[in-house]
Design an enzyme around this catalytic site. Structure first.
Site, PDB file in Angstrom:
ATOM      1  N   ASP A  39       0.859  -1.181  -0.058  1.00  0.00           N
ATOM      2  CA  ASP A  39      -0.062  -0.060  -0.046  1.00  0.00           C
ATOM      3  C   ASP A  39       0.898   1.336   0.022  1.00  0.00           C
ATOM      4  O   ASP A  39       0.964   2.040   0.901  1.00  0.00           O
ATOM      5  CB  ASP A  39      -1.022   0.060   1.132  1.00  0.00           C
ATOM      6  CG  ASP A  39      -0.146   0.175   2.459  1.00  0.00           C
ATOM      7  OD1 ASP A  39      -0.685   0.629   3.641  1.00  0.00           O
ATOM      8  OD2 ASP A  39       0.958  -0.198   2.531  1.00  0.00           O
ATOM      9  N   HIS A  57       9.180   0.328   8.854  1.00  0.00           N
ATOM     10  CA  HIS A  57       8.675  -0.756   8.946  1.00  0.00           C
ATOM     11  C   HIS A  57       8.728  -1.958   7.540  1.00  0.00           C
ATOM     12  O   HIS A  57       9.088  -3.052   8.055  1.00  0.00           O
ATOM     13  CB  HIS A  57       7.021  -0.548   9.022  1.00  0.00           C
ATOM     14  CG  HIS A  57       6.976   0.471  10.272  1.00  0.00           C
ATOM     15  ND1 HIS A  57       7.020   0.003  11.567  1.00  0.00           N
ATOM     16  CD2 HIS A  57       6.568   1.715  10.185  1.00  0.00           C
ATOM     17  CE1 HIS A  57       6.419   1.010  12.237  1.00  0.00           C
ATOM     18  NE2 HIS A  57       6.241   1.842  11.494  1.00  0.00           N
TER      19      HIS A  57
HETATM   20  O1  RIB Z   1       2.421   0.059  10.652  1.00  0.00           O
HETATM   21  C1  RIB Z   1       3.246   0.419   9.648  1.00  0.00           C
HETATM   22  C2  RIB Z   1       2.576  -0.149   8.522  1.00  0.00           C
HETATM   23  O2  RIB Z   1       1.497   0.782   8.109  1.00  0.00           O
HETATM   24  C3  RIB Z   1       3.669  -0.080   7.201  1.00  0.00           C
HETATM   25  O3  RIB Z   1       3.178  -1.026   6.285  1.00  0.00           O
HETATM   26  C4  RIB Z   1       3.198   1.157   6.634  1.00  0.00           C
HETATM   27  O4  RIB Z   1       3.493   1.135   5.162  1.00  0.00           O
HETATM   28  C5  RIB Z   1       1.915   1.277   6.910  1.00  0.00           C
HETATM   29  O5  RIB Z   1       0.995   0.654   5.870  1.00  0.00           O
HETATM   30 CA    CA Z   2       2.909  -0.590   3.989  1.00  0.00          CA
END
Ligand code: RIB
Ligand code: CA
Length: 322
Positions: free
Chosen positions: A12, A245
């Protein structure tokens, strides 16, 4: 017929998704079969366009596939625009639709998993809506996957509620479908929750380094992160860094020696009250592996080495000595 690893990126984008996509597009031993998009950081109408921006930026012929709408939505989720209105820090980045497929992501996932049984790896960087839709459509195809690497969940602090992580909380029905399937089947699922991802971030020094030493991509990374994500992080927790992340999940695929070895677990999810969506784990006869440790510095250096030569990496090492 090449002997490259076959990978589908489900994402995303989202600025941290962008680093993971960059890494896989550049890795010589990886064949990205396709990029399937899902709503999350921003609605699907934004995320697929950001995936197109990236494949155009890297002159890639990898196709982009639009996925499903969320199977469930919590009406109380407030879009925080952490990633900006356009999902890339509101930086103007051109895109074309030449790599946009008219096949929907679920049909594509099913086709690839049936065509290449036990060969395809999935890097899942957003809510689990597409994986859940695949399970509902053809659970046998889902079980053909070689391994899934998923950024999501938390067993400590939350980032969308005090108890939950954004990706998994965003579509709880999808989470329920996927975790119920994984608790029963033997699909290899490496989970990278906030417990491990919060340990890996670029700070303002590293963004400056990327601007001076990182060329066109380094400058774009600094732009898309510093415009919103950095500001929002400072407003939220008073820190001048951006957590990477999704890159943590991606880099496990190439440098698993930098991570903890863990035993398989069963996942339970609470659906009641203020702790709705909270996950717990217990030893189980599954192939679900929840990672909580990584050597942050070595992981970041390994990522930069995908994009830059030893001369630049030496400068990065010096940055961290000062
Ligand atoms: O909580 C972090 C996640 O949420 C990551 O994948 C960031 O891109 C959002 O999608
Ligand atoms: Ca993400």
């Amino acid at each position: 017929m090449n002997n490259k690893r076959k990978v589908i990126i489900d994402c995303d984008p989202g600025v941290d998704d962008a680093l993971a996509i960059n890494a896989l597009l550049l890795k010589k031993d990886i064949e990205v079969l396709g990029i399937t998009c899902v709503g999350g950081n921003r609605p699907l109408e934004y995320t697929y366009k950001n995936a197109l921006r990236l494949v155009d930026f890297f002159n890639s012929d990898v196709k982009v596939y639009k996925g499903v709408e969320p199977l469930s939505i919590d009406p109380n989720i407030k879009t925080s625009f952490f990633h900006g209105e356009n999902g890339f820090g509101d930086v103007e980045i051109p895109y074309t639709t030449k790599n946009l497929s008219d096949i929907n992501a679920i049909d594509f996932l099913e086709e690839m998993l049936l065509k290449y049984p036990n060969e395809v790896e999935i890097l899942a960087l957003g809510p689990l809506s597409n994986l859940a839709a695949l399970i509902l459509k053809n659970s046998k195809a889902f079980e053909n996957v070689k391994a899934i690497y998923s950024m999501g969940g938390t067993f400590s602090m939350g980032n969308i509620t005090p108890y939950c992580e954004f990706n998994y909380y965003f579509d709880l029905k999808a989470l329920d479908i996927v975790m119920n399937a994984l608790n029963k089947n033997k699909v290899v699922f490496h989970m990278f929750p906030l417990d491990v991802t919060m340990k890996v971030y670029f700070d303002v020094n590293e963004f400056t380094f990327l601007r001076y030493e990182g060329g066109k991509w380094g400058n774009l990374v600094a732009d898309i992160f510093e415009n919103h994500y950095l500001v929002k992080t400072y407003q939220a927790i008073g820190k001048t860094f951006c957590v990477l992340h999704d890159l943590v999940a991606a880099m496990y695929m190439f440098n698993s020696e930098l991570y903890d070895e863990v035993k398989p677990v069963k996942i339970s999810i609470n659906y009641e009250g203020e702790k709705r969506g909270k996950m717990s784990q217990e030893h189980g006869d599954t192939n679900i592996f929840v990672h909580k440790e990584v050597d942050s510095y070595k992981m970041k250096e390994a990522y930069l080495a995908i994009n830059y030569d030893e001369q630049v990496i030496k400068k990065y090492r010096n940055l961290n000595k000062s």
